[in-house]
Design an enzyme around this catalytic site. Structure first.
Site, PDB file in Angstrom:
ATOM      1  N   SER A  32       0.827  -1.008   0.216  1.00  0.00           N
ATOM      2  CA  SER A  32      -0.268   0.044  -0.190  1.00  0.00           C
ATOM      3  C   SER A  32       0.459   1.257   0.552  1.00  0.00           C
ATOM      4  O   SER A  32       2.124   1.255   0.739  1.00  0.00           O
ATOM      5  CB  SER A  32      -0.876  -0.081   1.019  1.00  0.00           C
ATOM      6  OG  SER A  32      -0.109   0.054   2.109  1.00  0.00           O
ATOM      7  N   GLY A  42       4.185   1.852   1.711  1.00  0.00           N
ATOM      8  CA  GLY A  42       5.986   2.490   0.574  1.00  0.00           C
ATOM      9  C   GLY A  42       5.896   4.088   0.872  1.00  0.00           C
ATOM     10  O   GLY A  42       7.329   3.832   1.250  1.00  0.00           O
ATOM     11  N   GLU A 100       6.550  -0.462  -5.283  1.00  0.00           N
ATOM     12  CA  GLU A 100       5.665  -0.758  -6.623  1.00  0.00           C
ATOM     13  C   GLU A 100       4.295  -0.391  -5.125  1.00  0.00           C
ATOM     14  O   GLU A 100       3.674  -1.605  -4.702  1.00  0.00           O
ATOM     15  CB  GLU A 100       5.476  -2.456  -6.613  1.00  0.00           C
ATOM     16  CG  GLU A 100       6.596  -2.823  -7.203  1.00  0.00           C
ATOM     17  CD  GLU A 100       7.512  -2.264  -7.978  1.00  0.00           C
ATOM     18  OE1 GLU A 100       6.269  -0.846  -8.923  1.00  0.00           O
ATOM     19  OE2 GLU A 100       8.682  -1.571  -8.858  1.00  0.00           O
ATOM     20  N   CYS A 131      -3.611  -4.103  -7.892  1.00  0.00           N
ATOM     21  CA  CYS A 131      -3.571  -3.097  -7.898  1.00  0.00           C
ATOM     22  C   CYS A 131      -3.655  -1.941  -8.339  1.00  0.00           C
ATOM     23  O   CYS A 131      -4.140  -0.863  -8.729  1.00  0.00           O
ATOM     24  CB  CYS A 131      -2.119  -2.752  -8.102  1.00  0.00           C
ATOM     25  SG  CYS A 131      -1.461  -3.771  -8.603  1.00  0.00           S
TER      26      CYS A 131
HETATM   27  P1  NAD Z   1       1.051  -3.453   2.471  1.00  0.00           P
HETATM   28  O1  NAD Z   1       1.426  -2.254   2.022  1.00  0.00           O
HETATM   29  O2  NAD Z   1       0.082  -3.679   4.149  1.00  0.00           O
HETATM   30  O3  NAD Z   1       1.961  -5.008   3.183  1.00  0.00           O
HETATM   31  C1  NAD Z   1       3.151  -5.893   2.659  1.00  0.00           C
HETATM   32  C2  NAD Z   1       3.962  -5.441   3.422  1.00  0.00           C
HETATM   33  O4  NAD Z   1       5.153  -4.844   4.116  1.00  0.00           O
HETATM   34  C3  NAD Z   1       3.619  -6.860   4.135  1.00  0.00           C
HETATM   35  O5  NAD Z   1       4.331  -7.299   3.936  1.00  0.00           O
HETATM   36  C4  NAD Z   1       3.388  -6.041   4.869  1.00  0.00           C
HETATM   37  O6  NAD Z   1       3.832  -6.901   6.240  1.00  0.00           O
HETATM   38  C5  NAD Z   1       4.934  -5.308   5.070  1.00  0.00           C
HETATM   39  N1  NAD Z   1       4.381  -4.026   6.259  1.00  0.00           N
HETATM   40  C6  NAD Z   1       3.650  -2.991   6.429  1.00  0.00           C
HETATM   41  N2  NAD Z   1       3.841  -2.309   7.331  1.00  0.00           N
HETATM   42  C7  NAD Z   1       5.385  -2.276   6.991  1.00  0.00           C
HETATM   43  C8  NAD Z   1       6.121  -0.735   7.988  1.00  0.00           C
HETATM   44  N3  NAD Z   1       5.881   0.239   8.610  1.00  0.00           N
HETATM   45  N4  NAD Z   1       7.631  -1.734   7.773  1.00  0.00           N
HETATM   46  C9  NAD Z   1       7.393  -2.306   6.946  1.00  0.00           C
HETATM   47  N5  NAD Z   1       7.245  -3.635   6.003  1.00  0.00           N
HETATM   48  C10 NAD Z   1       5.999  -3.460   6.800  1.00  0.00           C
HETATM   49  O7  NAD Z   1       0.047  -3.830   1.647  1.00  0.00           O
HETATM   50  P2  NAD Z   1      -1.124  -5.264   1.341  1.00  0.00           P
HETATM   51  O8  NAD Z   1      -2.647  -4.659   2.569  1.00  0.00           O
HETATM   52  O9  NAD Z   1      -0.613  -6.369   1.819  1.00  0.00           O
HETATM   53  O10 NAD Z   1      -1.727  -5.630   0.726  1.00  0.00           O
HETATM   54  C11 NAD Z   1      -2.249  -4.595  -0.383  1.00  0.00           C
HETATM   55  C12 NAD Z   1      -1.573  -3.071  -1.553  1.00  0.00           C
HETATM   56  O11 NAD Z   1      -0.682  -3.840  -2.202  1.00  0.00           O
HETATM   57  C13 NAD Z   1      -2.704  -2.531  -2.296  1.00  0.00           C
HETATM   58  O12 NAD Z   1      -2.346  -0.974  -2.126  1.00  0.00           O
HETATM   59  C14 NAD Z   1      -2.276  -2.891  -3.417  1.00  0.00           C
HETATM   60  O13 NAD Z   1      -2.538  -1.549  -4.549  1.00  0.00           O
HETATM   61  C15 NAD Z   1      -0.950  -2.764  -3.484  1.00  0.00           C
HETATM   62  N6  NAD Z   1      -0.071  -3.647  -4.427  1.00  0.00           N
HETATM   63  C16 NAD Z   1       0.893  -3.139  -4.988  1.00  0.00           C
HETATM   64  C17 NAD Z   1       1.300  -3.702  -6.493  1.00  0.00           C
HETATM   65  C18 NAD Z   1       2.095  -3.244  -7.326  1.00  0.00           C
HETATM   66  O14 NAD Z   1       3.055  -3.834  -8.048  1.00  0.00           O
HETATM   67  N7  NAD Z   1       2.447  -1.845  -7.561  1.00  0.00           N
HETATM   68  C19 NAD Z   1       0.827  -5.279  -6.881  1.00  0.00           C
HETATM   69  C20 NAD Z   1       0.021  -5.598  -5.922  1.00  0.00           C
HETATM   70  C21 NAD Z   1      -0.584  -5.121  -4.777  1.00  0.00           C
HETATM   71  C1  SIN Z   2      -1.355  -7.288  -9.332  1.00  0.00           C
HETATM   72  O1  SIN Z   2      -0.339  -6.765  -9.032  1.00  0.00           O
HETATM   73  O2  SIN Z   2      -2.094  -6.538  -8.225  1.00  0.00           O
HETATM   74  C2  SIN Z   2      -2.396  -6.337 -10.466  1.00  0.00           C
HETATM   75  C3  SIN Z   2      -1.882  -7.126 -11.442  1.00  0.00           C
HETATM   76  C4  SIN Z   2      -1.884  -6.673 -13.161  1.00  0.00           C
HETATM   77  O3  SIN Z   2      -3.472  -7.640 -12.691  1.00  0.00           O
HETATM   78  O4  SIN Z   2      -1.770  -6.540 -13.317  1.00  0.00           O
END
Ligand code: NAD
Ligand code: SIN
Length: 471
Positions: free
Chosen positions: A208, A212, A230, A264
């Site tokens: 998220s 990030g 990402e 995402c």
């Molecule tokens: P998240 O950000 O909650 O967690 C991602 C990872 O970060 C987990 O392993 C978590 O334990 C770790 N984390 C959490 N807080 C942290 C901190 N303060 N420092 C370091 N690490 C920490 O994400 P999520 O809820 O697991 O996934 C969904 C999100 O991921 C959505 O926002 C989605 O859009 C995004 N996403 C992006 C992409 C991309 O390639 N752009 C692909 C898939 C998902």
């Molecule tokens: C994702 O990484 O969350 C989606 C990838 C895609 O379907 O484009």
């Protein structure tokens, strides 16, 4: 206080699926650091061969891994199987990408001797994974990092550790040691500690925007650490003139609701030209009313499963109600058939008349519809976001698409295709709040190795041509 155990639950049943002890951050980093020199010293061909063996181990465990992904994320089994296919395909793609993006190059040199560009690995890479593609997305960092000669510590999401463990076991069975490809159990606290650890040379994060940004802040005074972020999107899908209403509606539904909207790249905002509004909205509504929402192994197979947990479901229903109480009009109500489980039916809301639409990522099956009078307004509306991951245009002419492509601010811009389903053979990254200009997928090779420029001669040979006295 941090938890000493991580427990994961099956979203579709609420049952406990996996439990494991939280790892020791210092010990994990120390183990990785000690393993790195020997791994980096292996010939590239050996590292590639070991990654190919990993792909074979995944093939052997195909069903087991797919079933685990389906159980742990709630996504339908058919979809989990496509995720495993992507894991396997990643190896060959990454071998090609390594050679093309970060291979060795001899340069023409005005000097005698040679000039060359070669790449070196960073060292210990931390991979932080999200829950929505718990194998494929982490693997998209891990394979390129290993091929380039880095060792990897992979901390999966605390919501999907069981899938992470199975994935890493495939590496280890392939002959890549658990010190080189290390599975680490932990939550946000351990994530934070690993990010900041002096022994970690790079952070490859998918998740998220909130996390990030927190990582970026934490490393602000440490510019030497490579960081690839990402993150999410608030992605637009724009519909202008097209006679193909059913196809357009299908692309919209796939973009918005596949994986229960937990991609995402999922479309969050349907921006539709006035003249197309009624036929498109009617067709989308009718298609959505036929979507099967069910548990991952159900027969007939569902289009989508639950969202990841009850907290996510609560938040999505709340967001839907927020729209309704702030000027949005329900096109299709988001419902929660069982209060104890995170199944949701897709929600669609017209937010055209809302004065202040929140520019946030709502990670689930919730689509806003915004009506516009013409293409100019559509483009302006599509760009009204701080994110910039993906965007799609449905309908229009090649000239319209050229305009769209040129004016849309996003890392993925498609025409008559969904916003999601990105190819691993292309770079994958976003602008604004979606990324930090270090795209993954095909370009992951770039952040897994750094270039070293050299000029070289086999003997020292030099003269000073100007400015020497005769004495
Ligand atoms: P998240 O950000 O909650 O967690 C991602 C990872 O970060 C987990 O392993 C978590 O334990 C770790 N984390 C959490 N807080 C942290 C901190 N303060 N420092 C370091 N690490 C920490 O994400 P999520 O809820 O697991 O996934 C969904 C999100 O991921 C959505 O926002 C989605 O859009 C995004 N996403 C992006 C992409 C991309 O390639 N752009 C692909 C898939 C998902
Ligand atoms: C994702 O990484 O969350 C989606 C990838 C895609 O379907 O484009």
């Amino acid at each position: 206080m941090t938890a000493s155990e991580i427990v994961s639950y099956e979203p579709a049943t609420g049952k406990e699926l996996w439990r494991g002890k939280v790892g020791d951050v210092d010990a994990a980093v120390d183990r990785a650091r000690r393993a790195w020199p020997a791994w980096a010293a292996q010939p590239l061909a050996t590292r590639i061969e070991l990654c190919r063996r990993f792909a074979n181990e995944v093939r052997k465990d195909f069903d087991k891994l797919a079933e685990m992904i389906a159980r742990e994320t709630g996504k339908p089994l058919w979809e989990a199987r496509t995720e495993v296919e992507s894991v396997i395909a990643k190896v060959d793609i990454s071998v090609t990408a390594y050679a093309e993006r970060t291979g060795q190059k001899k340069l023409d040199s005005a000097l005698q001797g040679t000039a060359a560009v070669r790449h070196k690995p960073h060292g210990v890479m931390l991979v932080l994974g999200p829950y929505n593609f718990p194998a494929h997305l982490a693997n998209g960092h891990i394979i390129p990092a290993l091929i380039a000669g880095n060792v990897v510590i992979f901390k999966p999401s605390e919501k999907t550790p069981a899938t992470g463990e199975l994935l890493m076991q495939c590496f280890n069975r392939a002959g890549i040691s658990a010190a080189v490809a290390q599975f680490f159990v932990g939550g946000p606290e351990e994530g934070k500690a690993l990010v900041a650890h002096r022994g970690v040379d790079g952070v490859l994060f998918t998740g998220s925007v909130q996390v990030g940004i927190a990582i970026n802040r934490k490393l602000a005074s440490n510019p030497g650490k490579i960081v690839a972020l990402e993150m999410g999107g608030n992605n637009p899908i724009v519909v202008i003139d097209t006679p193909k209403v059913t196809d357009a509606a299908t692309l919209i539904v796939q973009s918005a609701f596949m994986t229960a909207g937990q991609r995402c790249t999922a479309a969050r905002r349907l921006i539709v030209k006035d003249s197309m509004y009624a036929p498109i909205v009617d067709e989308v509504k009718s298609l959505v009313s036929r979507l099967i929402v069910d548990e991952p192994f159900a027969d007939p197979a569902p289009f989508m499963g639950p969202v990841i947990d009850n907290a996510a479901a609560d938040q999505l229903v709340e967001s839907f109600l927020y729209f309704l109480s702030n000027g949005g009009k329900a096109i299709r109500h988001m419902t929660r058939p069982n209060d104890d489980l995170p199944f949701l039916t897709p929600g669609i809301v017209d937010t055209t008349d809302m004065t202040d639409r929140p520019d946030v990522e709502l990670f689930g099956p919730l689509l806003q519809v915004i009506r516009v009078k013409d293409f100019d307004q559509a483009i302006a509306e599509a760009n009204r976001t701080r994110f910039g991951l993906s965007a799609s245009l449905i309908g229009g002419s090649p000239q319209d698409y050229n305009r769209f492509w040129a004016n849309i601010r996003a890392g993925i811009v498609n025409w008559n295709r969904p916003t999601s389903g990105a190819s691993s053979k292309a770079p994958f990254g976003g602008l604004g709040l979606s990324g930090n200009h270090r795209p993954a997928a095909y370009y992951a090779a770039d952040y897994c190795a750094y270039p070293v420029a050299s000029t070289e001669m086999d003997q020292p040979r030099a003269t000073i041509g100007v400015g020497l006295s005769n004495g």
